[in-house]
Design a protein around this motif. Structure first.
Motif: not given
Length: 357
Positions: A162-163, A166-168, A170-171, A181, A235
Motif C-alpha cells: 500500500s505504501l 501511494i507514494f511511488v 500513485g504520482p 487507487y 483513495y
C-alpha cells in the motif's frame, strides 16, 4: 441451543449484508453526482488533490448512505462468517450499475444485464456453501489469531504494498490507471474487515456484561479501523473522481473480495473446516461473480441490445463494424479517465442537471 443460535446469527448476518449492499451501492451514485457537480462549478477536484467535495451536500448524503451501509455491514460481520458477508458485496455493484444507468446516464446493455444475473447467481452459490459457524467467539481467541505468524506476514505485505502504491505508483500512474487507487482501497480494506470482525465480537461481549472496555485489544482494533477507513475513503474518492463509476465499482469489488477471502483464510482459517464440495462451490461462485462483473463493465461501450440481436445474426462482419462505428459516435468513452476531458464531462453534467431542474 448452540446450533439454533448459529442458524439465527447466520440469517441475521445475511439480512444485514443485503441491506448493507443496497445502501453502499446507492452511496456510489450520490458521491459521483456530487463530484460531477463540483466539476461543473469549476472547483478543485478530488483527483487533483482538492477537498471541495466537503462542501457538497450530495457528497455528504453519499457518505451518510455509505455510513449506514457500513454499519449494517459491521453488524453482519458480528453475526456471520466473513465468507458469507463479503461475497454479498456484489449486490452493491448491481445496485450501483442500475442506478448509474438511471441517474448518471450510463447505459446498461445486454452484456451488463447478463453480468448482473451472473453476479446474483454467483453470490447465491457462495451463500449456500459458506460456513455457517463462527471460528472466533471471544476477544481472547481473536488475540490468538492476530498473533499467528501467517497473518503478521500478510499484514506486513499489505502495508508495504500500500505504501508503494501511494507514494511511488500513485504520482506516476494514478491519473491513468484505475488499479492504483483501487488496489490501495482493497488491500487496506482486507485489514479493516479483520478489525470490524474483532470489534463486533467485542460489542457482543460488552452487551453480555463482560469487562471489554478494560481490554486494550478492542481499543487497538478501533484505532486501526478508523485509520483504514480514512485511507479507503480518501483513495476511493480519487478513483471515483478520475474514472467512471461503472469501472471503479466492479473492479473494487473483485479486488476487495479477493483480498478479504485471503485475509479470512489466513486469519480465521475458515477454509480448514469446510468440506471439499463447499470449497469447490465457494470458488465456483466467486469465479461466476468475477465473470459477471467482467461482462458488466468490459463491454460497457459495445452498442448491443436485444433489438439489435436479429441484425447481429443476419448482417455481415463489415455491416456490424459500420453499425458499431455509427453507434460509437453517440456514446462517450466511459472507460477513459475523466480528468483529461474535464470540460466535456462538466458540460454534459451541467446539461443533465439543467434538464433535471
Amino acid at each position: 441451543m448452540g446450533a439454533a443460535g448459529g442458524r439465527v446469527g447466520f440469517y441475521v448476518g445475511l439480512g444485514l449484508a443485503l441491506a448493507s449492499s443496497s445502501f453502499i451501492g446507492s452511496s456510489f451514485i450520490l458521491k459521483k453526482k456530487g463530484l460531477l457537480r463540483l466539476c461543473r462549478r469549476g472547483r478543485a477536484r478530488a483527483g487533483q488533490g482538492g477537498h471541495a467535495y466537503l462542501k457538497e451536500w450530495l457528497w455528504w448524503a453519499g457518505l451518510l448512505c455509505m455510513g449506514v451501509g457500513e454499519a449494517a455491514n459491521f453488524a453482519a460481520y458480528a453475526f456471520a462468517p466473513a465468507m458469507l458477508v463479503t461475497p454479498l458485496g456484489a449486490l452493491s455493484v448491481l445496485v450501483s450499475a442500475v442506478l448509474s444507468s438511471t441517474f448518471l446516464n450510463e447505459q446498461l446493455n445486454v452484456h451488463g444485464k447478463i453480468g448482473c444475473i451472473l453476479s446474483m447467481l454467483g453470490s447465491t452459490v457462495m451463500v449456500i456453501h459458506a460456513p455457517q459457524e463462527e471460528e472466533v467467539n471471544s476477544l481472547e481467541s481473536m488475540a490468538e489469531k492476530l498473533k499467528d505468524p501467517g497473518f503478521i506476514a500478510f499484514a506486513v505485505c499489505v502495508l508495504v504494498s500500500s505504501l508503494l502504491l501511494i507514494f511511488v505508483a500513485g504520482p506516476r500512474y494514478g491519473q491513468s490507471n484505475v488499479l492504483v487507487y483501487v488496489l490501495v482501497c482493497s488491500a487496506i480494506g482486507s485489514l479493516s474487515v479483520s478489525c470490524v470482525k474483532g470489534l463486533g465480537i467485542a460489542l457482543k461481549e460488552l452487551f453480555s456484561g463482560k469487562p471489554v472496555l478494560k481490554k486494550p485489544l478492542g481499543w487497538v482494533l478501533l484505532v486501526c479501523l478508523v485509520i483504514c477507513i480514512s485511507i479507503q475513503i480518501n483513495y476511493l474518492n480519487k478513483a471515483l473522481d478520475i474514472f467512471n463509476t461503472s469501472l471503479v465499482t466492479p473492479i473494487y469489488y473483485v479486488l476487495f473480495t479477493t483480498a478479504v477471502m485471503m485475509c479470512s483464510a489466513i486469519l480465521f482459517k475458515e477454509w480448514q473446516h469446510m468440506v471439499l464440495d463447499n470449497i469447490i462451490g465457494t470458488i465456483s461462485g466467486f469465479l461466476t461473480i468475477v465473470a459477471g462483473i467482467f461482462l458488466l463493465h468490459a463491454f460497457r461501450d459495445v452498442p448491443f441490445t436485444l433489438d439489435l440481436l436479429p441484425l447481429f445474426l443476419q448482417q455481415s462482419r463489415a455491416d456490424l463494424q459500420a453499425l458499431w462505428r455509427s453507434a460509437d459516435r453517440h456514446q462517450s468513452h466511459q472507460h477513459q479517465p475523466l480528468l483529461p476531458s474535464e470540460d466535456n464531462g462538466c458540460q454534459s453534467t451541467e446539461e443533465e442537471e439543467v434538464e433535471g431542474e
